[in-house]
Design a protein around this motif. Sequence first.
Motif, PDB file in Angstrom:
ATOM      1  N   MET A 107       0.855  -1.185   0.000  1.00 57.62           N
ATOM      2  CA  MET A 107       0.000   0.000   0.000  1.00 57.62           C
ATOM      3  C   MET A 107       0.890   1.235   0.000  1.00 57.62           C
ATOM      4  O   MET A 107       1.775   1.373   0.822  1.00 57.62           O
ATOM      5  N   SER A 108       0.626   2.106  -0.922  1.00 57.90           N
ATOM      6  CA  SER A 108       1.385   3.350  -1.030  1.00 57.90           C
ATOM      7  C   SER A 108       1.170   4.204   0.213  1.00 57.90           C
ATOM      8  O   SER A 108       0.071   4.252   0.755  1.00 57.90           O
ATOM      9  N   GLU A 109       2.223   4.880   0.663  1.00 55.05           N
ATOM     10  CA  GLU A 109       2.122   5.719   1.851  1.00 55.05           C
ATOM     11  C   GLU A 109       1.056   6.805   1.681  1.00 55.05           C
ATOM     12  O   GLU A 109       0.342   7.136   2.614  1.00 55.05           O
ATOM     13  N   SER A 110       0.896   7.351   0.483  1.00 57.45           N
ATOM     14  CA  SER A 110      -0.086   8.401   0.268  1.00 57.45           C
ATOM     15  C   SER A 110      -1.515   7.857   0.328  1.00 57.45           C
ATOM     16  O   SER A 110      -2.456   8.623   0.457  1.00 57.45           O
ATOM     17  N   LEU A 111      -1.704   6.557   0.218  1.00 60.42           N
ATOM     18  CA  LEU A 111      -3.030   5.954   0.286  1.00 60.42           C
ATOM     19  C   LEU A 111      -3.206   5.107   1.541  1.00 60.42           C
ATOM     20  O   LEU A 111      -4.000   4.188   1.562  1.00 60.42           O
ATOM     21  N   TYR A 112      -2.481   5.428   2.584  1.00 64.44           N
ATOM     22  CA  TYR A 112      -2.532   4.617   3.800  1.00 64.44           C
ATOM     23  C   TYR A 112      -3.949   4.530   4.355  1.00 64.44           C
ATOM     24  O   TYR A 112      -4.375   3.486   4.829  1.00 64.44           O
ATOM     25  N   PHE A 113      -4.700   5.637   4.296  1.00 63.20           N
ATOM     26  CA  PHE A 113      -6.107   5.632   4.697  1.00 63.20           C
ATOM     27  C   PHE A 113      -6.967   5.926   3.478  1.00 63.20           C
ATOM     28  O   PHE A 113      -6.653   6.820   2.694  1.00 63.20           O
ATOM     29  N   LYS A 114      -8.070   5.215   3.349  1.00 61.78           N
ATOM     30  CA  LYS A 114      -9.016   5.481   2.254  1.00 61.78           C
ATOM     31  C   LYS A 114      -9.608   6.875   2.421  1.00 61.78           C
ATOM     32  O   LYS A 114      -9.752   7.615   1.457  1.00 61.78           O
ATOM     33  N   LYS A 115      -9.951   7.242   3.654  1.00 65.78           N
ATOM     34  CA  LYS A 115     -10.468   8.571   3.985  1.00 65.78           C
ATOM     35  C   LYS A 115      -9.801   9.010   5.289  1.00 65.78           C
ATOM     36  O   LYS A 115      -9.600   8.211   6.199  1.00 65.78           O
ATOM     37  N   HIS A 116      -9.480  10.289   5.352  1.00 68.76           N
ATOM     38  CA  HIS A 116      -8.841  10.866   6.540  1.00 68.76           C
ATOM     39  C   HIS A 116      -9.652  12.100   6.912  1.00 68.76           C
ATOM     40  O   HIS A 116      -9.794  13.010   6.100  1.00 68.76           O
ATOM     41  N   VAL A 117     -10.199  12.114   8.117  1.00 70.01           N
ATOM     42  CA  VAL A 117     -11.111  13.171   8.563  1.00 70.01           C
ATOM     43  C   VAL A 117     -10.445  13.994   9.656  1.00 70.01           C
ATOM     44  O   VAL A 117      -9.955  13.432  10.643  1.00 70.01           O
ATOM     45  N   PHE A 118     -10.450  15.304   9.476  1.00 69.56           N
ATOM     46  CA  PHE A 118      -9.886  16.214  10.460  1.00 69.56           C
ATOM     47  C   PHE A 118     -10.990  17.112  11.013  1.00 69.56           C
ATOM     48  O   PHE A 118     -11.638  17.835  10.260  1.00 69.56           O
ATOM     49  N   PHE A 119     -11.181  17.056  12.331  1.00 65.66           N
ATOM     50  CA  PHE A 119     -12.128  17.914  13.024  1.00 65.66           C
ATOM     51  C   PHE A 119     -11.370  19.110  13.578  1.00 65.66           C
ATOM     52  O   PHE A 119     -10.404  18.940  14.333  1.00 65.66           O
ATOM     53  N   CYS A 120     -11.799  20.314  13.221  1.00 65.93           N
ATOM     54  CA  CYS A 120     -11.200  21.509  13.801  1.00 65.93           C
ATOM     55  C   CYS A 120     -11.551  21.546  15.280  1.00 65.93           C
ATOM     56  O   CYS A 120     -12.713  21.437  15.659  1.00 65.93           O
ATOM     57  N   MET A 121     -10.548  21.690  16.118  1.00 64.71           N
ATOM     58  CA  MET A 121     -10.731  21.746  17.568  1.00 64.71           C
ATOM     59  C   MET A 121     -10.281  23.093  18.121  1.00 64.71           C
ATOM     60  O   MET A 121     -10.090  23.246  19.326  1.00 64.71           O
ATOM     61  N   ASN A 122     -10.124  24.062  17.237  1.00 65.08           N
ATOM     62  CA  ASN A 122      -9.595  25.359  17.643  1.00 65.08           C
ATOM     63  C   ASN A 122     -10.439  25.994  18.740  1.00 65.08           C
ATOM     64  O   ASN A 122     -11.659  25.990  18.693  1.00 65.08           O
ATOM     65  N   GLU A 123      -9.742  26.551  19.721  1.00 60.86           N
ATOM     66  CA  GLU A 123     -10.401  27.254  20.828  1.00 60.86           C
ATOM     67  C   GLU A 123      -9.836  28.663  20.920  1.00 60.86           C
ATOM     68  O   GLU A 123      -8.640  28.850  21.119  1.00 60.86           O
ATOM     69  N   ARG A 124     -10.707  29.630  20.743  1.00 59.05           N
ATOM     70  CA  ARG A 124     -10.311  31.035  20.869  1.00 59.05           C
ATOM     71  C   ARG A 124     -10.716  31.538  22.240  1.00 59.05           C
ATOM     72  O   ARG A 124     -11.774  31.205  22.738  1.00 59.05           O
ATOM     73  N   ASP A 125      -9.871  32.368  22.807  1.00 63.57           N
ATOM     74  CA  ASP A 125     -10.180  32.921  24.130  1.00 63.57           C
ATOM     75  C   ASP A 125     -10.473  34.419  24.071  1.00 63.57           C
ATOM     76  O   ASP A 125     -10.508  35.092  25.094  1.00 63.57           O
ATOM     77  N   ASP A 126     -10.730  34.926  22.862  1.00 63.14           N
ATOM     78  CA  ASP A 126     -10.973  36.370  22.713  1.00 63.14           C
ATOM     79  C   ASP A 126     -12.443  36.695  22.432  1.00 63.14           C
ATOM     80  O   ASP A 126     -12.777  37.797  22.025  1.00 63.14           O
ATOM     81  N   GLY A 127     -13.330  35.719  22.627  1.00 58.94           N
ATOM     82  CA  GLY A 127     -14.753  35.954  22.435  1.00 58.94           C
ATOM     83  C   GLY A 127     -15.258  35.674  21.035  1.00 58.94           C
ATOM     84  O   GLY A 127     -16.463  35.624  20.815  1.00 58.94           O
ATOM     85  N   ARG A 128     -14.346  35.494  20.072  1.00 59.50           N
ATOM     86  CA  ARG A 128     -14.786  35.167  18.719  1.00 59.50           C
ATOM     87  C   ARG A 128     -15.236  33.711  18.653  1.00 59.50           C
ATOM     88  O   ARG A 128     -14.817  32.878  19.435  1.00 59.50           O
ATOM     89  N   SER A 129     -16.097  33.440  17.690  1.00 59.53           N
ATOM     90  CA  SER A 129     -16.620  32.106  17.487  1.00 59.53           C
ATOM     91  C   SER A 129     -15.494  31.114  17.185  1.00 59.53           C
ATOM     92  O   SER A 129     -14.520  31.460  16.518  1.00 59.53           O
ATOM     93  N   CYS A 130     -15.653  29.899  17.671  1.00 64.46           N
ATOM     94  CA  CYS A 130     -14.672  28.862  17.380  1.00 64.46           C
ATOM     95  C   CYS A 130     -15.326  27.488  17.432  1.00 64.46           C
ATOM     96  O   CYS A 130     -16.374  27.302  18.053  1.00 64.46           O
TER      97      CYS A 130
END
Length: 105
Positions: A1-24
């Motif tokens: 299996m090629s390294e670039s195809l290690y996962f059929k699908k790769h999902v990234f959830f944004c977990m960003n947390e802002r502490d300045d009152g803006r939406s996150c």
Amino acid sequence: MSESLYFKKHVFFCMNERDDGRSCCAHRGAQAAQEHAKRRIKQLDQNGAGKIRINKAGCLDRCDDGPVLVVYPQGTWYTYVDQSDIDEIIEVDLIGGGVVERLKV
């Protein structure tokens, strides 16, 4: 299996947390959504090499659209409100290979 195809699908959830009152993503349920997706993918025996990987990510720079996740390799961006939205993304996109148009951002 090629390294670039290690996962059929790769999902990234944004977990960003802002502490300045803006939406996150962190303030809109990102942690619970990511944990639910990870559990569900394991229940469906879709995790691991050659299958689907659910990850946390730092800021994906789309908090105004948030909460957001992105699915690679196709680069489809989604927003979500609750676990049923996550389940639909899993069923239609991650497993079925389609796109959940109503959740795309």
